[in-house]
Design a protein around this motif. Structure first.
Motif, PDB file in Angstrom:
ATOM      1  N   PRO A 163      -9.419  -9.446 -32.157  1.00 43.35           N
ATOM      2  CA  PRO A 163      -8.218  -9.448 -31.317  1.00 43.35           C
ATOM      3  C   PRO A 163      -8.413 -10.248 -30.038  1.00 43.35           C
ATOM      4  O   PRO A 163      -9.535 -10.444 -29.557  1.00 43.35           O
ATOM      5  N   PHE A 164      -7.295 -10.717 -29.499  1.00 47.89           N
ATOM      6  CA  PHE A 164      -7.263 -11.345 -28.184  1.00 47.89           C
ATOM      7  C   PHE A 164      -6.731 -10.338 -27.163  1.00 47.89           C
ATOM      8  O   PHE A 164      -5.864  -9.522 -27.468  1.00 47.89           O
ATOM      9  N   TRP A 165      -7.264 -10.411 -25.951  1.00 45.90           N
ATOM     10  CA  TRP A 165      -6.831  -9.576 -24.833  1.00 45.90           C
ATOM     11  C   TRP A 165      -6.229 -10.459 -23.747  1.00 45.90           C
ATOM     12  O   TRP A 165      -6.461 -11.674 -23.713  1.00 45.90           O
ATOM     13  N   GLN A 264       0.045  -8.724 -31.269  1.00 47.41           N
ATOM     14  CA  GLN A 264      -1.418  -8.721 -31.155  1.00 47.41           C
ATOM     15  C   GLN A 264      -2.001  -9.879 -31.968  1.00 47.41           C
ATOM     16  O   GLN A 264      -2.156  -9.797 -33.179  1.00 47.41           O
ATOM     17  N   PRO A 265      -2.315 -11.008 -31.316  1.00 47.78           N
ATOM     18  CA  PRO A 265      -2.958 -12.095 -32.057  1.00 47.78           C
ATOM     19  C   PRO A 265      -4.391 -11.710 -32.426  1.00 47.78           C
ATOM     20  O   PRO A 265      -5.109 -11.099 -31.629  1.00 47.78           O
ATOM     21  N   VAL A 266      -4.787 -12.039 -33.638  1.00 52.39           N
ATOM     22  CA  VAL A 266      -6.153 -11.803 -34.100  1.00 52.39           C
ATOM     23  C   VAL A 266      -6.686 -13.096 -34.711  1.00 52.39           C
ATOM     24  O   VAL A 266      -5.942 -13.841 -35.357  1.00 52.39           O
ATOM     25  N   ALA A 307       2.369  -2.836 -31.626  1.00 46.60           N
ATOM     26  CA  ALA A 307       2.382  -4.302 -31.641  1.00 46.60           C
ATOM     27  C   ALA A 307       1.858  -4.820 -32.976  1.00 46.60           C
ATOM     28  O   ALA A 307       0.756  -4.469 -33.392  1.00 46.60           O
ATOM     29  N   PRO A 308       2.630  -5.649 -33.686  1.00 40.86           N
ATOM     30  CA  PRO A 308       2.164  -6.144 -34.985  1.00 40.86           C
ATOM     31  C   PRO A 308       1.037  -7.156 -34.825  1.00 40.86           C
ATOM     32  O   PRO A 308       0.978  -7.902 -33.845  1.00 40.86           O
ATOM     33  N   LEU A 309       0.141  -7.173 -35.801  1.00 39.08           N
ATOM     34  CA  LEU A 309      -0.909  -8.177 -35.819  1.00 39.08           C
ATOM     35  C   LEU A 309      -0.308  -9.537 -36.168  1.00 39.08           C
ATOM     36  O   LEU A 309       0.651  -9.623 -36.942  1.00 39.08           O
ATOM     37  N   TRP A 310      -0.899 -10.599 -35.619  1.00 38.06           N
ATOM     38  CA  TRP A 310      -0.388 -11.949 -35.896  1.00 38.06           C
ATOM     39  C   TRP A 310      -1.536 -12.890 -36.145  1.00 38.06           C
ATOM     40  O   TRP A 310      -2.535 -12.880 -35.421  1.00 38.06           O
TER      41      TRP A 310
END
Length: 319
Positions: A163-165, A264-266, A307-310
């Motif tokens: 994940p990115f923060w 949520q970008p991963v 928040a959906p993963l992207w």
């Protein structure tokens, strides 16, 4: 003209690091001396191999072709000097991101008799090195474009969705989540149109296109300490979109980090290895990597609320 293998090794090290200072440190020579030797090699070859300016080093088209043959030449020379050792494993890392390092630590703990030979390469260079038998296993991002460029000879499996923060500024209040629209959004990466725009940069471009959030591209300093120093010097209000690997280190130094509220970008990291029957060391490394991923929940990252993963649509393994 007799090609000096020492100069070829110097060139390959600079090509791997894309930084004369780091390459000089690895080669135990001074940076001016290394620059002089590379110029000598370019004079011998009769063409520039590298493009240099005050911030970046990049390969010319001739340099890309020369690098491919240089790796083969050095590999042949090494084989002539010594028999391949059955007790070593060649891997690579991408700067100080921790996925490959965590797996390497677990592997060495389980197999202390195997010697790791470690390098630093981005995703595309890792795959080239893997297929040219300069690496035994790679940890990289697998995209449709990468698969089109290298359609055969290797296999891959998803290892981690990192994940990115959102990294704030020193002194910001602590809170679990923040909006990606609340402040300008910065990234430590080389942007489109630059010589060092790479697989990571294309991921971030896909994020821009999907969200409509324009990024501030700050270049890629590489090391965490350099990135942290830049954040500490900043006087404006912004968020840094950062890998979990680095975000946790910011948090350890008292800089607030937040999960993105809307999306949520991963980043999909995959294990890659060559086709065919793998040596026992490679099989053991793949097994340890999968066990590590399961123990750490790497394929089920946390996120803010719902928040959906992207991931970008071009990421094959995460589709």
């Amino acid at each position: 003209m007799d090609l000096d293998l020492r100069l070829v090794r110097y060139f390959v090290t600079v090509a791997d690091e894309l930084h004369f200072g780091r390459a000089a440190t690895k080669l135990f020579i001074s940076q001016p001396a290394l620059s002089k030797q590379i110029r000598r090699l370019e004079a011998d070859v009769g063409a520039p191999l590298l493009v240099r300016d005050s911030r970046h080093v990049a390969l010319t088209p001739r340099g890309e072709r020369f690098l491919h043959h240089a790796r083969q030449l050095l590999a042949t020379a090494d084989q002539m000097l010594r028999e391949p050792a059955p007790d070593h494993l060649r891997i690579a890392h991408i700067f100080e991101l921790d996925t490959s390092r965590v797996v390497a630590d677990a592997f060495v703990a389980a197999h202390p008799g195997v010697r790791l030979v470690q390098s630093q390469m981005d995703s595309a260079r890792q795959l080239s090195a893997l297929l040219e038998d300069h690496l035994d296993v790679a940890v990289l991002r697998v995209t449709a474009a990468l698969k089109a460029d290298f359609p055969a000879g290797w296999q891959h499996v998803l290892l981690r969705l990192e994940p990115f923060w959102l990294v704030g500024r020193p002194g910001d209040p602590s809170r679990p989540a923040a909006s990606v629209h609340e402040r300008p959004l910065e990234v430590f990466a080389d942007g489109p149109g630059t010589a060092l725009y790479n697989v990571h940069g294309r991921y971030l471009s896909s994020w821009e296109q999907h969200t409509g959030v324009a990024l501030r591209w700050l270049g890629n300093p590489g090391t965490f300490d350099t990135c942290h120093a830049a954040v500490s010097r900043a006087r404006d209000s912004a968020f840094l979109l950062e890998f979990d690997s680095y975000a946790r280190r910011y948090a350890d130094r008292g800089v607030p980090v937040h999960r993105p509220r809307e999306l949520q970008p991963v980043y999909p990291w995959s294990l890659a290895w060559r086709d065919g029957e793998s040596p026992e060391t490679v099989q053991a490394y793949l097994r340890i990597a999968r066990e590590t991923a399961e123990q750490r929940g790497w394929l089920h990252p946390e996120r803010a609320d719902t928040a959906p993963l992207w991931v970008p649509p071009e990421d094959l393994t995460a589709a």
